[in-house]
Scaffold this active site. Sequence first.
Site, PDB file in Angstrom:
ATOM      1  NE  ARG A   1     -31.629  -2.180  19.595  1.00  0.00           N
ATOM      2  CZ  ARG A   1     -31.201  -3.330  19.941  1.00  0.00           C
ATOM      3  NH1 ARG A   1     -30.733  -4.200  19.122  1.00  0.00           N
ATOM      4  NH2 ARG A   1     -31.428  -3.883  21.138  1.00  0.00           N
TER       5      ARG A   1
ATOM      6  CB  THR B   1      -4.470  -0.801   0.466  1.00  0.00           C
ATOM      7  OG1 THR B   1      -5.372  -0.221   1.443  1.00  0.00           O
ATOM      8  CG2 THR B   1      -4.484   0.286  -0.475  1.00  0.00           C
ATOM      9  CB  ILE B   2      -9.187  -3.469   2.079  1.00  0.00           C
ATOM     10  CG1 ILE B   2      -8.793  -2.701   3.471  1.00  0.00           C
ATOM     11  CG2 ILE B   2      -8.702  -4.744   2.077  1.00  0.00           C
ATOM     12  CD1 ILE B   2      -9.632  -3.184   4.456  1.00  0.00           C
ATOM     13  CG  ASP B   3      -7.162   1.281   3.612  1.00  0.00           C
ATOM     14  OD1 ASP B   3      -8.228   0.542   4.217  1.00  0.00           O
ATOM     15  OD2 ASP B   3      -6.053   1.416   4.354  1.00  0.00           O
TER      16      ASP B   3
ATOM     17  NE  ARG C   1      -5.689  -6.439   6.556  1.00  0.00           N
ATOM     18  CZ  ARG C   1      -5.359  -5.783   7.873  1.00  0.00           C
ATOM     19  NH1 ARG C   1      -5.450  -4.422   8.145  1.00  0.00           N
ATOM     20  NH2 ARG C   1      -4.357  -6.462   8.620  1.00  0.00           N
TER      21      ARG C   1
ATOM     22  CG  MET D   1     -10.901  -1.515   8.835  1.00  0.00           C
ATOM     23  SD  MET D   1      -9.732  -2.703   8.418  1.00  0.00           S
ATOM     24  CE  MET D   1      -9.292  -3.076  10.154  1.00  0.00           C
TER      25      MET D   1
ATOM     26  CG  HIS E   1      -8.429  -6.674  11.439  1.00  0.00           C
ATOM     27  ND1 HIS E   1      -8.713  -6.126  12.628  1.00  0.00           N
ATOM     28  CD2 HIS E   1      -7.032  -6.368  10.918  1.00  0.00           C
ATOM     29  CE1 HIS E   1      -7.544  -5.257  12.923  1.00  0.00           C
ATOM     30  NE2 HIS E   1      -6.796  -5.583  11.909  1.00  0.00           N
TER      31      HIS E   1
ATOM     32  N   GLY F   1       0.774  -1.155  -0.047  1.00  0.00           N
ATOM     33  CA  GLY F   1      -0.105   0.020  -0.061  1.00  0.00           C
ATOM     34  C   GLY F   1       1.053   1.196   0.090  1.00  0.00           C
TER      35      GLY F   1
HETATM   36  O1  F6P Z   1      -4.536  -0.337   5.498  1.00  0.00           O
HETATM   37  C1  F6P Z   1      -5.490  -1.443   5.672  1.00  0.00           C
HETATM   38  C2  F6P Z   1      -6.123  -1.449   6.997  1.00  0.00           C
HETATM   39  O2  F6P Z   1      -7.069  -2.426   7.156  1.00  0.00           O
HETATM   40  C3  F6P Z   1      -6.670   0.081   7.471  1.00  0.00           C
HETATM   41  O3  F6P Z   1      -7.987   0.241   6.633  1.00  0.00           O
HETATM   42  C4  F6P Z   1      -6.952   0.017   8.823  1.00  0.00           C
HETATM   43  O4  F6P Z   1      -6.790   1.304   9.452  1.00  0.00           O
HETATM   44  C5  F6P Z   1      -5.470  -0.739   9.271  1.00  0.00           C
HETATM   45  O5  F6P Z   1      -5.048  -1.638   8.216  1.00  0.00           O
HETATM   46  C6  F6P Z   1      -5.500  -1.837  10.450  1.00  0.00           C
HETATM   47  O6  F6P Z   1      -4.291  -2.153  10.759  1.00  0.00           O
HETATM   48  P1  F6P Z   1      -3.910  -3.339  11.628  1.00  0.00           P
HETATM   49  O7  F6P Z   1      -4.096  -4.687  10.967  1.00  0.00           O
HETATM   50  O8  F6P Z   1      -2.421  -2.988  12.288  1.00  0.00           O
HETATM   51  O9  F6P Z   1      -5.163  -3.273  12.793  1.00  0.00           O
END
Ligand code: F6P
Length: 358
Positions: A174, A137-139, A285, A181, A282, A114
């Site tokens: 609610r 990167t997932i971002d 991910r 993320m 996570h 990334g």
């Molecule tokens: O960059 C990918 C990511 O999943 C972000 O979206 C998130 O902020 C970060 O990594 C989390 O990292 P870690 O695995 O160190 O908690």
Amino acid sequence: MNIAINTGGGDAPGLNAAIRAATLAALKRGWNVYGIRNGYGSIFTDDPFVQLYPRSVRGITFQGGTILGTANRGNPFEMPYVDEDGNEKTRDVSDQLVETFDKHNIDALVAIGGDGSMRIANKLVQKGINIVGIPKTIDNDIYGCDVTLGFDTAVTTATEALDKITTTAEAHHRLMVVEVMGRYAGWIALHSGISSSADVILIPEIPFTYDSIVQKIKEREQRNRHYTMIVVAEGAKEKDGELVTKGKSVGQEVRLGGIAERVANELSERTGKESRSVVLGHLQRGGSPTTYDRLISLRFGAAAIRCIADKDFNKLVALRDNIMARVPIDEIAGKMKSVPLDSDTLQTARDIGICMGD
Ligand code: F6P
């Protein structure tokens, strides 16, 4: 020709497909392929490389994670260590990394990573290492490319989770605040929020006000919609407010997290409605990559090897308008791709009545 492959930073679905394509494309050219175990941190161990053969990459296209392992504390320019007094510190070990590469006659490195990995790659280039980068990167926040591997899967996972949370929000009348993320970019929140018909989407690019969200909740109540789905990016913040974080360890970037709970509590107080917060974390991910992520990851892997074959080093292979481009790493390192405020996707959210918190 000997090439090394590194997976650095947070994992993302599609990494294994990229490793497979790069490995097979390199072996087809008669080259040797070495995977770096667990990121650059392992360079100083006795056995930093694992040689890759066709059998090493068989049947991995659909697997999440990375067969090589990764680390987000593996920056060779700021490698964490514990000194004699037990204090955590960092030191620059990049010269040792270059020596290890020389010792093993590595001609080129495929750096799959990334923005952090691209910053590192850019500095390694200056130390004489031939690099081709693959955007992961997932971002989806790597500058200079339309899409990164892993993003589509993360959005799909988030959308499925949001669909499920919507039915329980409705059943209980609610407010549901779901944190996704994305670090400092709102791509995952925007795409999954629109796709799951969220009512409110909060992204880092648009600082929010509680008044705007409360107004949306009240409008919905008047229309007999007694629940509201709010998707919040982990890097979103209130107008004039601060990022919500979980602290920082040595050699790591600051950890974001906690905004959903804060927003849920504040909205309950302001509206008197019951709220719950959910952090997808996570989950986004992991899992098997979508077909789209598999395909682009395979394309990135093969394209990286064509780049090396052309001796066109220090480039990032990047999809631009679905064409595989080669972008100089020094043009993109240290920059970030945010959601453009005039993007069609953002405008779509507004056009279909989603509150963006402003
Ligand atoms: O960059 C990918 C990511 O999943 C972000 O979206 C998130 O902020 C970060 O990594 C989390 O990292 P870690 O695995 O160190 O908690």
